[in-house]
Design a protein around this motif. Structure first.
Motif, mmCIF file in Angstrom:
data_model
loop_
_atom_site.group_PDB
_atom_site.id
_atom_site.type_symbol
_atom_site.label_atom_id
_atom_site.label_comp_id
_atom_site.label_asym_id
_atom_site.label_seq_id
_atom_site.Cartn_x
_atom_site.Cartn_y
_atom_site.Cartn_z
ATOM 1 N N UNK A 84 0.845 -1.193 0.000
ATOM 2 C CA UNK A 84 0.000 0.000 0.000
ATOM 3 C C UNK A 84 0.882 1.245 0.000
ATOM 4 N N UNK A 85 0.560 2.172 -0.875
ATOM 5 C CA UNK A 85 1.305 3.428 -0.983
ATOM 6 C C UNK A 85 0.333 4.583 -0.793
ATOM 7 N N UNK A 86 0.717 5.529 0.066
ATOM 8 C CA UNK A 86 -0.095 6.723 0.296
ATOM 9 C C UNK A 86 0.632 7.926 -0.302
ATOM 10 N N UNK A 87 0.030 8.549 -1.292
ATOM 11 C CA UNK A 87 0.577 9.768 -1.883
ATOM 12 C C UNK A 87 0.052 10.949 -1.068
ATOM 13 N N UNK A 88 0.900 11.493 -0.207
ATOM 14 C CA UNK A 88 0.508 12.570 0.698
ATOM 15 C C UNK A 88 1.056 13.889 0.162
ATOM 16 N N UNK A 89 0.202 14.674 -0.475
ATOM 17 C CA UNK A 89 0.641 15.911 -1.113
ATOM 18 C C UNK A 89 0.758 17.081 -0.137
ATOM 19 N N UNK A 90 0.200 16.941 1.046
ATOM 20 C CA UNK A 90 0.193 18.048 2.007
ATOM 21 C C UNK A 90 1.031 17.776 3.251
ATOM 22 N N UNK A 91 1.927 16.757 3.201
ATOM 23 C CA UNK A 91 2.687 16.385 4.395
ATOM 24 C C UNK A 91 3.606 17.513 4.876
ATOM 25 N N UNK A 92 4.083 18.377 3.971
ATOM 26 C CA UNK A 92 4.979 19.479 4.367
ATOM 27 C C UNK A 92 4.274 20.830 4.336
ATOM 28 N N UNK A 93 2.957 20.814 4.223
ATOM 29 C CA UNK A 93 2.224 22.079 4.086
ATOM 30 C C UNK A 93 2.443 23.001 5.283
#
Length: 292
Positions: A84-93
């Protein structure tokens, strides 16, 4: 008869899916799912595979928010290590907003890709959450919102003004030093040397401590600071009076492999040969005189 019916049913179900063979001989249910390698047992039955996502992001800069290796975009990932892969676009927001005063926020913020394999059909599939977040051709479309922190932006602008003012002051002092190094006609070279030696003997220890302080400051910030040569130049300004400019050639940079040559001023000094006295003649010299 029942087994034949099940196989036929499975065949017709997969007939409507994307099932081309990858380089490893494994079929996939998505055009953007690649299987570069697999592991098989002694009977030739697959028990593991390395999968890679061939995705395209709109806007393109959204991809910069991801770790390409951990997201299985630049290299394949073994299913046994992570399925399972989670693409987290806001992890460094939040971090970027706090540091830069401005950051991009994406919707959806996270996309989960769940990979599974059917040994019976020799097919690897991937489920996408939220559903429809990835188009059939592998395009990920995101909404982008740029969020600003007015207080932090004002702080950054103020810091930039202060840095510019310090740089302009440094350039002004450097230009003064350059003028002092210009040769003058009719001067006594021996007297010039005596003026330089007088500054070195009277203020040399303070100048050493000044450069030692600079070295400590650079090291605290993780930079390299190396002094290679110190130069003095004297010019006659009056009877038995000389203006002595001090500078040092240094190398500085983030590490030993990225050093740049620089010239750092260690002050302009007034040397009186008759009275054997030395006094500061610019801001750097006054700082050295009073603080070191």
């Amino acid at each position: 008869m029942k087994k034949a019916f099940l196989l036929a049913t499975a065949f017709w179900i997969c007939a409507g899916c994307y099932t081309p063979l990858n380089n490893s001989g494994v079929a996939t249910t998505k055009a953007w799912l690649d299987i570069p390698a697999k592991k098989t047992d002694f009977k030739g039955t697959q028990f593991d595979s390395c999968y890679q996502f061939r995705l395209r992001f709109v806007p393109a800069e959204a991809e910069a928010a991801l770790d390409p290796r951990q997201s299985c975009l630049d290299a394949c990932c073994w299913r046994s290590d992570k399925d399972e892969v989670v693409l987290d676009f806001n992890k460094d927001f939040e971090k970027n907003l706090k540091y830069y005063g401005r950051a991009d926020k994406y919707t959806p913020g996270k996309i989960t890709l769940k990979v599974s394999h059917s040994g019976l059909l020799n097919t690897t599939g991937v489920k996408v959450y939220p559903r429809g977040a990835v188009s059939p051709n592998g395009t990920v479309r995101l909404k982008k919102q740029t969020v600003e922190d007015p207080v932090r932006l004002a702080q950054i602008e103020d810091q930039s003004r202060k840095m510019l003012a310090r740089r302009n002051a440094w350039l002004a002092e450097r230009n003064i030093a350059r003028e002092d190094f210009a040769p003058a006609e009719g001067e006594d070279p021996a007297a010039q040397r005596r003026a330089q030696e007088l500054v070195q003997s009277k203020e040399g220890a303070r100048i050493d401590r000044y450069f030692y302080g600079l070295d400590k400051t650079y090291k605290k910030k993780g930079y390299v600071f190396l002094i290679s040569q110190r130069l003095y130049s004297a010019r006659l300004t009056g009877e038995n009076a000389y203006s002595v400019s001090c500078r040092a050639k240094v190398q500085s940079g983030a590490d030993a492999a990225h050093l740049k040559n620089r010239t750092v001023s260690c002050g302009v000094w007034k040397a009186d040969l008759a009275k054997k006295t030395v006094s500061p003649a610019d801001g750097t010299a006054r700082k050295i005189k009073t603080q070191y």
